[in-house]
Design a protein around this motif. Structure first.
Motif, PDB file in Angstrom:
ATOM      1  N   TRP A  29     -72.899 -55.965  21.954  1.00 24.23           N
ATOM      2  CA  TRP A  29     -72.373 -55.373  23.192  1.00 24.23           C
ATOM      3  C   TRP A  29     -70.900 -55.079  22.989  1.00 24.23           C
ATOM      4  O   TRP A  29     -70.070 -55.977  23.052  1.00 24.23           O
ATOM      5  CB  TRP A  29     -72.604 -56.321  24.384  1.00 24.23           C
ATOM      6  N   GLY A 155     -77.848 -43.487  14.721  1.00 23.78           N
ATOM      7  CA  GLY A 155     -78.555 -42.946  15.888  1.00 23.78           C
ATOM      8  C   GLY A 155     -78.430 -43.856  17.089  1.00 23.78           C
ATOM      9  O   GLY A 155     -78.207 -43.415  18.218  1.00 23.78           O
ATOM     10  N   GLY A 157     -77.166 -48.208  17.661  1.00 23.24           N
ATOM     11  CA  GLY A 157     -76.792 -49.443  16.954  1.00 23.24           C
ATOM     12  C   GLY A 157     -77.957 -50.403  16.757  1.00 23.24           C
ATOM     13  O   GLY A 157     -78.235 -50.859  15.636  1.00 23.24           O
ATOM     14  N   ALA A 305     -80.488 -54.622  28.199  1.00 24.95           N
ATOM     15  CA  ALA A 305     -79.637 -53.963  29.188  1.00 24.95           C
ATOM     16  C   ALA A 305     -80.521 -53.286  30.228  1.00 24.95           C
ATOM     17  O   ALA A 305     -80.630 -52.070  30.295  1.00 24.95           O
ATOM     18  CB  ALA A 305     -78.735 -52.949  28.496  1.00 24.95           C
TER      19      ALA A 305
HETATM   20  C1  DP6 Z   1     -78.186 -54.865  25.214  1.00 26.50           C
HETATM   21  O1  DP6 Z   1     -78.263 -49.965  20.554  1.00 26.50           O
HETATM   22  O2  DP6 Z   1     -78.936 -49.116  22.831  1.00 26.50           O
HETATM   23  O3  DP6 Z   1     -79.893 -54.022  23.813  1.00 26.50           O
HETATM   24  O4  DP6 Z   1     -75.586 -48.027  19.896  1.00 26.50           O
HETATM   25  O5  DP6 Z   1     -75.046 -46.973  22.075  1.00 26.50           O
HETATM   26  O6  DP6 Z   1     -77.333 -46.692  21.096  1.00 26.50           O
HETATM   27  P1  DP6 Z   1     -76.105 -47.582  21.236  1.00 26.50           P
HETATM   28  O7  DP6 Z   1     -76.559 -48.872  22.035  1.00 26.50           O
HETATM   29  P2  DP6 Z   1     -77.897 -49.715  21.966  1.00 26.50           P
HETATM   30  O8  DP6 Z   1     -77.393 -51.091  22.625  1.00 26.50           O
HETATM   31  C2  DP6 Z   1     -78.282 -52.142  22.761  1.00 26.50           C
HETATM   32  C3  DP6 Z   1     -77.642 -53.258  23.462  1.00 26.50           C
HETATM   33  C4  DP6 Z   1     -78.538 -54.419  23.821  1.00 26.50           C
HETATM   34  C5  DP6 Z   1     -78.323 -55.594  22.896  1.00 26.50           C
HETATM   35  C6  DP6 Z   1     -78.882 -55.511  21.514  1.00 26.50           C
HETATM   36  O9  DP6 Z   1     -79.942 -54.904  21.303  1.00 26.50           O
HETATM   37  O10 DP6 Z   1     -78.273 -56.139  20.632  1.00 26.50           O
END
Ligand code: DP6
Length: 351
Positions: A29, A155, A157, A305
């Motif tokens: 995060w 694409g 994270g 999230a």
């Molecule tokens: C809360 O990988 O969806 O799921 O890189 O912007 O595509 P971007 O974000 P993303 O973020 C996921 C955040 C999370 C926690 C996690 O999976 O580690």
């Protein structure tokens, strides 16, 4: 199938991959630069929440990225534009993208944008296809998983961890050899109890999220707790690795809950503040904690999230937990929706 030809520009072919979502126990995060994480995260890869993507490729003369994209059978312009931008951004690393017209078709086993990290399975499925095509065109024997994880990360994270079987760790950590901000690696010192762990995803709401994860990551840049949070996550990673080795399901669950609530607390104290939990999310959390107290069973939750509850528990208590879900939790879901998931083995080639 690609025709075997020395002239790579004449190859036509089609590949398809099924790639799972993953559930983070220590959450990513906050990010900076080109999709680099502010802290190390650790997740397990799932089995039943997945995306299947197929990519047919045909040589073309025109320049630039040229794709047709369908999502669940229909053209989807918004997704198509996101994919075009993404392919353009990685074409330096995969030059074939400029030489082929791509027909991409994708479908999910779960509702997208419901907090089940659909970007993780979608981006990893697409990147496995692209790496597979690259291997076919260049007559390489294998797919380089590290490269697939790196592309997936660009694409989304969390997608970097979806190509890893079982437990994937992403983000450089001073105390973890081979850890990297560029790609995820597998954590192999894992007690057997965690290799069949359950994650039942109770869908509280399948509606699109009001604030995207990308926007949430950006808000961490102004969050007064950010530095302490990144330190806390890196400390929790070390604790979690010890727990995974020992097989301590109660410490695992406590850490997962602490992380989930930290993530949502960070959202609530962002500026502007926002809340992704729904009233039924809170009610489920209360019922989970009450059931745990009464039964002494190691049933814990985590959240992505979004508002949906991920119920985490070991395989040997499945039948007691199922009875209780049916009796007490199902009524709090959206139309009884639940995805019964488990730790999984990573992406699978379909074609
Ligand atoms: C809360 O990988 O969806 O799921 O890189 O912007 O595509 P971007 O974000 P993303 O973020 C996921 C955040 C999370 C926690 C996690 O999976 O580690």
């Amino acid at each position: 199938m690609s025709e075997s030809s020395a002239n790579t520009s004449n190859i036509n072919g089609k590949v398809a991959w099924k790639s799972p979502s993953n559930i983070a126990i220590v959450k990513y995060w906050g990010k900076y630069g080109n999709q680099l994480p502010r802290n190390t995260s650790l997740s397990f890869t799932l089995s039943n929440a997945f995306t299947i993507t197929s990519v047919a490729y045909h040589p073309k003369e025109s320049s630039g990225i040229d794709i047709d994209f369908t999502f669940e059978g229909s053209r989807n312009k918004a997704f198509e534009q996101r994919i075009v931008r993404f392919l353009d951004s990685i074409a330096k690393e995969l030059p074939f993208l400029y030489d082929y017209h791509l027909e991409i078709a994708s479908e999910n086993s779960f509702p997208h944008s419901s907090g089940i990290a659909s970007s993780a399975s979608a981006m990893s499925a697409l990147c496995m296809c692209l790496c597979d095509i690259d291997s076919q065109i260049h007559h390489k024997e294998n797919i380089d998983i590290q490269f697939a994880s790196h592309l997936s990360r660009l694409g989304s994270g969390s997608a970097s961890r979806s190509v890893i079987p079982f437990f994937g760790l992403w983000g450089h950590h001073n105390d973890i050899p081979n850890s990297s901000n560029e790609y995820a690696i597998e954590m192999t010192e894992v007690h057997d109890v965690f290799r069949t762990y359950h994650d039942d995803i109770l869908i509280v709401s399948a509606k699109e999220k009001s604030v995207s994860s990308s926007a949430g990551h950006q808000l961490m840049e102004g969050n007064v707790f950010a530095d302490n949070r990144y330190q806390q996550a890196n400390d929790r990673i070390i604790e979690l690795l010890e727990i995974l080795k020992k097989g301590d399901v109660d410490r695992f669950g406590k850490l997962a809950e602490d992380e989930a609530l930290t993530l949502h607390a960070l959202m609530m104290c962002s500026d502007p503040s926002y809340i992704l939990m729904e009233p039924n999310t809170i009610e489920m959390i209360n019922r989970i904690r009450a059931f745990r107290k009464k039964s002494s069973l190691p049933v814990y939750f985590t959240l992505d999230a979004g508002p949906n509850i991920h119920l985490l528990y070991p395989n040997h208590i499945e039948s007691e937990v199922n009875k209780w879900i049916n009796a007490e939790l199902l009524e709090l879901t959206a139309d009884g929706k639940i995805i019964k998931d488990k730790v999984g083995n990573g992406p699978e080639k379909i074609i």
